[in-house]
Motif scaffolding. Structure first.
Motif, PDB file in Angstrom:
ATOM      1  N   TYR A  75       0.817  -1.207   0.000  1.00 58.68           N
ATOM      2  CA  TYR A  75       0.000   0.000   0.000  1.00 58.68           C
ATOM      3  C   TYR A  75       0.856   1.263   0.000  1.00 58.68           C
ATOM      4  CZ  TYR A  75      -4.541  -2.221   0.267  1.00 58.68           C
ATOM      5  OH  TYR A  75      -5.671  -2.930  -0.045  1.00 58.68           O
ATOM      6  N   ALA A  76       2.038   1.181   0.586  1.00 58.05           N
ATOM      7  CA  ALA A  76       2.957   2.326   0.510  1.00 58.05           C
ATOM      8  C   ALA A  76       3.373   2.571  -0.935  1.00 58.05           C
ATOM      9  CB  ALA A  76       4.182   2.068   1.385  1.00 58.05           C
ATOM     10  N   ALA A  77       3.585   1.483  -1.694  1.00 59.45           N
ATOM     11  CA  ALA A  77       3.938   1.629  -3.116  1.00 59.45           C
ATOM     12  C   ALA A  77       2.763   2.203  -3.903  1.00 59.45           C
ATOM     13  CB  ALA A  77       4.346   0.269  -3.689  1.00 59.45           C
ATOM     14  N   PHE A  78       1.543   1.746  -3.596  1.00 56.71           N
ATOM     15  CA  PHE A  78       0.361   2.317  -4.252  1.00 56.71           C
ATOM     16  C   PHE A  78       0.301   3.824  -4.016  1.00 56.71           C
ATOM     17  CE2 PHE A  78      -2.109  -1.923  -3.573  1.00 56.71           C
ATOM     18  CZ  PHE A  78      -1.448  -2.488  -4.653  1.00 56.71           C
ATOM     19  N   ALA A  79       0.470   4.213  -2.749  1.00 58.17           N
ATOM     20  CA  ALA A  79       0.365   5.631  -2.391  1.00 58.17           C
ATOM     21  C   ALA A  79       1.445   6.462  -3.092  1.00 58.17           C
ATOM     22  CB  ALA A  79       0.466   5.793  -0.882  1.00 58.17           C
ATOM     23  N   GLU A  80       2.639   5.892  -3.212  1.00 62.78           N
ATOM     24  CA  GLU A  80       3.751   6.627  -3.829  1.00 62.78           C
ATOM     25  C   GLU A  80       3.479   6.926  -5.300  1.00 62.78           C
ATOM     26  OE1 GLU A  80       8.514   5.981  -4.874  1.00 62.78           O
ATOM     27  OE2 GLU A  80       7.439   4.524  -3.614  1.00 62.78           O
ATOM     28  N   HIS A  81       2.836   6.008  -5.995  1.00 60.08           N
ATOM     29  CA  HIS A  81       2.665   6.151  -7.437  1.00 60.08           C
ATOM     30  C   HIS A  81       1.299   6.696  -7.848  1.00 60.08           C
ATOM     31  CE1 HIS A  81       6.485   4.308  -8.564  1.00 60.08           C
ATOM     32  NE2 HIS A  81       6.292   3.442  -7.592  1.00 60.08           N
ATOM     33  N   PRO A  84      -2.327  12.794  -7.604  1.00 65.12           N
ATOM     34  CA  PRO A  84      -3.453  13.465  -6.941  1.00 65.12           C
ATOM     35  C   PRO A  84      -4.724  13.392  -7.786  1.00 65.12           C
ATOM     36  CG  PRO A  84      -1.464  14.795  -6.777  1.00 65.12           C
ATOM     37  CD  PRO A  84      -1.131  13.660  -7.701  1.00 65.12           C
ATOM     38  N   GLY A  85      -5.817  12.995  -7.174  1.00 65.42           N
ATOM     39  CA  GLY A  85      -7.094  12.911  -7.865  1.00 65.42           C
ATOM     40  C   GLY A  85      -7.313  11.617  -8.619  1.00 65.42           C
ATOM     41  N   GLU A  86      -6.317  10.746  -8.676  1.00 66.69           N
ATOM     42  CA  GLU A  86      -6.474   9.464  -9.370  1.00 66.69           C
ATOM     43  C   GLU A  86      -7.224   8.458  -8.501  1.00 66.69           C
ATOM     44  OE1 GLU A  86      -3.181   8.562 -12.740  1.00 66.69           O
ATOM     45  OE2 GLU A  86      -2.558   8.153 -10.681  1.00 66.69           O
ATOM     46  N   THR A  87      -7.696   7.408  -9.150  1.00 63.78           N
ATOM     47  CA  THR A  87      -8.415   6.333  -8.467  1.00 63.78           C
ATOM     48  C   THR A  87      -7.601   5.048  -8.563  1.00 63.78           C
ATOM     49  OG1 THR A  87     -10.584   7.283  -8.907  1.00 63.78           O
ATOM     50  CG2 THR A  87     -10.513   4.928  -8.450  1.00 63.78           C
ATOM     51  N   GLN A 118     -14.705  -1.393   2.220  1.00 60.12           N
ATOM     52  CA  GLN A 118     -15.688  -0.498   1.616  1.00 60.12           C
ATOM     53  C   GLN A 118     -15.466  -0.405   0.106  1.00 60.12           C
ATOM     54  OE1 GLN A 118     -18.076   0.640   3.843  1.00 60.12           O
ATOM     55  NE2 GLN A 118     -16.855  -0.775   5.083  1.00 60.12           N
ATOM     56  N   VAL A 119     -16.539  -0.135  -0.614  1.00 59.94           N
ATOM     57  CA  VAL A 119     -16.418  -0.003  -2.077  1.00 59.94           C
ATOM     58  C   VAL A 119     -15.492   1.159  -2.431  1.00 59.94           C
ATOM     59  CG1 VAL A 119     -17.658   0.447  -4.232  1.00 59.94           C
ATOM     60  CG2 VAL A 119     -18.686  -1.022  -2.489  1.00 59.94           C
ATOM     61  N   THR A 120     -15.628   2.273  -1.730  1.00 60.13           N
ATOM     62  CA  THR A 120     -14.751   3.427  -1.962  1.00 60.13           C
ATOM     63  C   THR A 120     -14.322   4.025  -0.630  1.00 60.13           C
ATOM     64  OG1 THR A 120     -16.595   4.988  -2.081  1.00 60.13           O
ATOM     65  CG2 THR A 120     -15.844   4.019  -4.167  1.00 60.13           C
ATOM     66  N   ARG A 121     -13.151   4.608  -0.643  1.00 56.46           N
ATOM     67  CA  ARG A 121     -12.673   5.388   0.507  1.00 56.46           C
ATOM     68  C   ARG A 121     -11.540   6.281   0.040  1.00 56.46           C
ATOM     69  NH1 ARG A 121      -7.830   3.712   2.778  1.00 56.46           N
ATOM     70  NH2 ARG A 121      -7.159   1.551   2.434  1.00 56.46           N
ATOM     71  N   PRO A 122     -11.303   7.393   0.737  1.00 62.43           N
ATOM     72  CA  PRO A 122     -10.177   8.260   0.359  1.00 62.43           C
ATOM     73  C   PRO A 122      -8.857   7.506   0.524  1.00 62.43           C
ATOM     74  CG  PRO A 122     -11.692   9.390   1.851  1.00 62.43           C
ATOM     75  CD  PRO A 122     -12.092   7.953   1.852  1.00 62.43           C
ATOM     76  N   PHE A 123      -7.914   7.813  -0.353  1.00 60.88           N
ATOM     77  CA  PHE A 123      -6.607   7.154  -0.275  1.00 60.88           C
ATOM     78  C   PHE A 123      -5.555   7.997  -0.981  1.00 60.88           C
ATOM     79  CE2 PHE A 123      -3.362   4.260  -2.081  1.00 60.88           C
ATOM     80  CZ  PHE A 123      -2.899   3.686  -0.906  1.00 60.88           C
ATOM     81  N   ALA A 124      -4.538   8.393  -0.247  1.00 61.46           N
ATOM     82  CA  ALA A 124      -3.330   9.030  -0.800  1.00 61.46           C
ATOM     83  C   ALA A 124      -3.637  10.185  -1.752  1.00 61.46           C
ATOM     84  CB  ALA A 124      -2.472   7.976  -1.511  1.00 61.46           C
ATOM     85  N   GLY A 125      -4.545  11.064  -1.350  1.00 59.94           N
ATOM     86  CA  GLY A 125      -4.875  12.203  -2.191  1.00 59.94           C
ATOM     87  C   GLY A 125      -5.795  11.873  -3.348  1.00 59.94           C
ATOM     88  N   GLY A 126      -6.289  10.649  -3.384  1.00 62.58           N
ATOM     89  CA  GLY A 126      -7.224  10.228  -4.431  1.00 62.58           C
ATOM     90  C   GLY A 126      -8.300   9.344  -3.834  1.00 62.58           C
TER      91      GLY A 126
END
Length: 405
Positions: A75-81, A84-87, A118-126
């Protein structure tokens, strides 16, 4: 399989108006990890999808086990890449949700935990999105086979020593023999509990707003004690979550009730967990990440021209009219020894530094890491940047204490 099916769906969806990128996280935990990377490169090349390969390092001796450490690194790798605003689209499906509910039930989770994914939630600026959460794995498998998709099964999925694999391979199939709709029912229960958890969370946030001080890292002990124990626990959880701090372990709430909220008014009780510190002082609960204190015998000479790094990782600087490096004469920076005195602005006589701390409301734990600035003749000029002497104030030089966070 599920990630491959999701990627294929997104890459071929006519409704998808945004470009799709894929990310493969190479944990480096299996001998075939590099071959799996090449497979992902081939799949993405065939689909015309950009691929990011993130190589991560996973600790094998973490406190919560290898599986949790791999998830954290992933998840740290997901957040790094993630831009902003992406899903970020993940391929968790209904069977995954059923496993999560059972796991959390066996770990004695409350409604927040049992609401599962959850189906959606905020994550790493997106946004983190699980579009397949209501889809059975069997349907995904049928889709993958229909479209001739190729995928690799991680051998660790067959390791029954892992709780989730044991549930997936042994428990849920047995339950499904008696209750064929078990996975759907567990997922439905998670959705209902998510609704309940949302209502409780909203109410807890109202109580939190009443209890929170001007400093968001404080709570009124009086307001907390006016709540029932279950609501106190919910308010504490909401508070720490809003501050981005690790959750309290289960037994902590009873300890906080008795040892912090129930302590004598003049006591200064402390509770520590996961590198965090919770304290009660002057009618408030204070929380912060544990930080080092100055060694009691530490001191050094300083001319003030360059910022000074302290043993705690903090720095001190002298500033005049916005310019760093406003040197005075030779000075000394030291840890507090006790018994120091300071002459405050507008005062004719010196006062005990301890009394100044109390008057300025500087907490006891802050005093242990606070640097003292002395003039060449030994006069105390400042204690951190909260208590300054008349002499330093008259010099138009300001001491800046940058705390390491």
């Amino acid at each position: 399989m599920d990630s491959t099916a999701l990627l294929h769906l997104l890459a071929h969806s006519r409704e998808n108006l945004r470009p799709v990128r894929a990310i493969h996280v190479n944990h480096g935990l299996h001998a075939d990890a590099d071959r799996w990377t090449r497979h992902c490169q081939d799949v993405c090349a065939a689909l015309g999808v950009e691929l990011i390969v993130a190589n991560v390092s996973v600790s094998r001796d973490g406190a919560f086990g290898l599986e949790a450490a791999a998830r954290e690194a992933r998840y740290a790798a997901f957040a790094e890449h993630l831009h902003p605003g992406e899903t970020l689209a993940l391929a968790h499906h209904r069977d995954d949700q059923a496993e999560t509910v059972l796991l959390r039930l066996l770990r004695a989770s409350g409604s927040d935990g049992l609401s599962a994914m959850q189906v959606t939630r905020p994550f790493a600026g997106g946004l983190l999105w699980r579009p397949l959460l209501a889809v059975p794995r069997a349907d995904l498998l049928a889709y993958a086979r229909t479209h001739g998709l190729a995928w690799i099964e991680d051998p660790s999925n067959d390791d029954h020593a892992l709780d989730r694999n044991f549930l997936r391979q042994s428990v849920l199939p047995l339950i499904a023999q008696r209750w064929p709709q078990a996975a759907a029912s567990l997922s439905r229960s998670a959705a209902l509990l998510a609704e309940d958890a949302g209502l409780l969370r909203a109410e807890a946030e109202k109580y939190l707003a009443q209890a929170q001080g001007v400093d968001p890292a404080t709570l009124s002990t009086g307001t907390l004690k006016g709540l029932s124990a279950p609501w106190r626990a919910r308010v504490l959880r909401a508070w720490l979550d809003a501050l981005g701090l690790p959750p309290l372990p289960g037994p902590a709430f009873a300890i906080i009730d008795t040892q912090l909220l129930g302590a004598r008014p003049d006591a200064e009780p402390v509770y520590r967990w996961a590198g965090q510190v919770l304290r009660r002082w002057r009618g408030l609960l204070h929380v912060e990440t544990a930080r080092p204190v100055l060694p009691p015998d530490w001191q050094t000479e300083w001319d003030g021209m360059e910022p000074l790094r302290l043993p705690t990782g903090d720095t001190v600087s002298l500033v005049r009219a916005g310019l760093v490096g406003a040197g005075l004469t030779a000075m000394r920076v030291a840890a507090r020894q006790g018994g120091e005195r300071i002459t405050l602005p507008g005062r004719q006589h010196s006062h005990a530094l301890k009394q100044a701390f109390q008057d300025f409301g500087i907490p006891p734990w802050e005093r242990e890491r606070l640097p003292l600035l002395f003039a060449a003749d030994g006069e105390l000029l400042a204690a951190g940047d909260g208590v300054i002497s008349a002499r330093l104030a008259a010099s138009e030089v300001r001491l800046v204490w940058d705390r390491m966070h």
